[in-house]
Design an enzyme around this catalytic site. Structure first.
Site, short mmCIF file in Angstrom:
data_model
loop_
_atom_site.label_atom_id
_atom_site.label_comp_id
_atom_site.label_asym_id
_atom_site.label_seq_id
_atom_site.Cartn_x
_atom_site.Cartn_y
_atom_site.Cartn_z
N ASP A 41 0.82 -1.21 0.00
CA ASP A 41 0.00 0.00 0.00
C ASP A 41 0.86 1.27 0.00
O ASP A 41 1.97 1.27 0.54
CB ASP A 41 -0.89 -0.02 1.26
CG ASP A 41 -2.02 1.00 1.16
OD1 ASP A 41 -2.29 1.50 0.06
OD2 ASP A 41 -2.62 1.29 2.21
N HIS B 191 3.04 2.92 -8.83
CA HIS B 191 2.88 1.47 -9.01
C HIS B 191 4.14 0.87 -9.63
O HIS B 191 4.53 -0.25 -9.29
CB HIS B 191 1.66 1.18 -9.89
CG HIS B 191 0.37 1.60 -9.25
ND1 HIS B 191 0.05 1.27 -7.95
CD2 HIS B 191 -0.69 2.32 -9.72
CE1 HIS B 191 -1.14 1.77 -7.65
NE2 HIS B 191 -1.60 2.41 -8.70
N LEU C 272 11.55 -20.20 -2.38
CA LEU C 272 10.40 -19.39 -1.99
C LEU C 272 9.20 -19.63 -2.92
O LEU C 272 9.37 -19.75 -4.13
CB LEU C 272 10.82 -17.91 -2.11
CG LEU C 272 9.74 -16.85 -1.89
CD1 LEU C 272 9.33 -16.78 -0.41
CD2 LEU C 272 10.25 -15.47 -2.34
C1 FPP Z 1 -2.06 0.04 -3.35
O1 FPP Z 1 -1.54 1.34 -3.31
C2 FPP Z 1 -1.45 -0.68 -4.46
C3 FPP Z 1 -2.13 -1.25 -5.51
C4 FPP Z 1 -3.59 -1.23 -5.61
C5 FPP Z 1 -1.40 -1.90 -6.62
C6 FPP Z 1 -0.19 -2.69 -6.24
C7 FPP Z 1 0.55 -2.99 -7.46
C8 FPP Z 1 1.90 -3.05 -7.58
C9 FPP Z 1 2.83 -2.90 -6.46
C10 FPP Z 1 2.53 -3.25 -8.92
C11 FPP Z 1 2.13 -4.46 -9.69
C12 FPP Z 1 2.40 -5.75 -9.03
C13 FPP Z 1 3.11 -6.77 -9.51
C14 FPP Z 1 3.00 -8.08 -8.85
C15 FPP Z 1 4.00 -6.64 -10.66
P1 FPP Z 1 -2.53 2.59 -3.53
O2 FPP Z 1 -2.55 2.88 -5.00
O3 FPP Z 1 -3.87 2.28 -2.95
O4 FPP Z 1 -1.81 3.71 -2.75
P2 FPP Z 1 -2.49 4.94 -1.99
O5 FPP Z 1 -3.28 4.36 -0.84
O6 FPP Z 1 -1.32 5.74 -1.54
O7 FPP Z 1 -3.34 5.66 -2.99
#
Ligand code: FPP
Length: 243
Positions: free
Chosen positions: A24, A41, A134
């Site tokens: 997050d 991301h 893993l």
């Molecule tokens: C939450 O942060 C994150 C996500 C919804 C996406 C997570 C995706 C990745 C880390 C990249 C893709 C993954 C792989 C496996 C290649 P948020 O966007 O809700 O952050 P915020 O709360 O600060 O808005």
């Protein structure tokens, strides 16, 4: 059985067998820098690769990361597309994981995902099936409630077909109908970015997990933060309902 850190780590620390991470804070990381959310991301995906490798290096057996929830479709289309493209990159590189001895598993409902992604997921799973290091579960279009509902449907079908009776359904059988069948439950769940929520992540499996909330945003998360979370985990007194 608990595992212990290798030589360079303080002796006697117990390694969790299974770590769950809610990745997050990508959006906030980007906003702080005046960048589009997808830049967060992208950096988050890099962090994911680094932390996966670190988990493999120190001997963690299972890592589950929350990459895309059943609710994340509500985000603007270009953000969803950006996450899917990062996933494509990861999947193309996942083949090289064969050499790393890392097993890739995808948990969640695949049906709504694009066909090329589904094919790549199947190939990555098949190609890493024999890895003994893993195991990384990437939760994609995943929701804990959806997982429990599909498990209930699976078991109901078995009852309907006469293969089992309702009394045969105990906790063990129920767990074996979940996406994480055959894996130990997470011992430690880490949520970076300071939010105190489970957000529909591993609802069944988190029953006895230790939660560690950290203020760092996921793109800034490093192996030092993982070590710190493991240290906090080591300070907890796990009683599993006993005294
Ligand atoms: C939450 O942060 C994150 C996500 C919804 C996406 C997570 C995706 C990745 C880390 C990249 C893709 C993954 C792989 C496996 C290649 P948020 O966007 O809700 O952050 P915020 O709360 O600060 O808005």
């Amino acid at each position: 059985m608990p595992r212990f850190f290798a030589s360079k780590k303080p002796a006697q620390r117990i390694l969790p067998q299974h770590i769950g991470i809610i990745m997050d804070g990508n959006g906030r990381w980007a906003k702080k820098r005046g960048l589009p959310r997808k830049a967060g991301h992208s950096k988050g995906a890099e962090t994911f690769r680094t932390i996966t490798q670190y988990c493999q290096d120190i001997g963690i057996k299972y890592l589950t990361v929350y990459a895309f929830s059943t609710e994340n479709w509500k985000r603007p289309q270009d953000e969803v597309n950006a996450i899917m493209d990062l996933l494509r990159d990861y999947l193309h590189n996942a083949f090289s994981h064969k050499d790393d001895n890392i097993r890739s598993i995808f948990i969640g409902d695949r049906q709504p995902l694009d066909e090329d992604i589904r094919d790549l997921m199947a190939q990555a799973e098949e190609g890493s099936r024999d890895a003994t290091g893993l195991t990384v579960n990437v939760a994609l279009n995943y929701g804990g409630r959806q997982e429990i509902v599909q498990a209930a449907q699976k078991l109901a079908r078995q009852v309907k077909e006469g293969n089992i009776s309702p009394e045969d359904i105990d906790e063990e059988r129920f767990a074996s109908a979940l996406y994480t069948a055959g894996q130990p439950d997470p011992d430690l769940i880490i949520r970076p970015s300071g939010e105190y929520r489970i957000s529909n992540f591993l609802l069944w499996q988190c029953a006895y997990a230790e939660f560690v909330i950290m203020d760092t945003l996921w793109p800034d998360f490093t192996s030092k933060h993982l070590d710190e979370a493991i240290e906090i985990y080591n300070g907890r007194n796990r009683r599993f309902g006993g005294i």
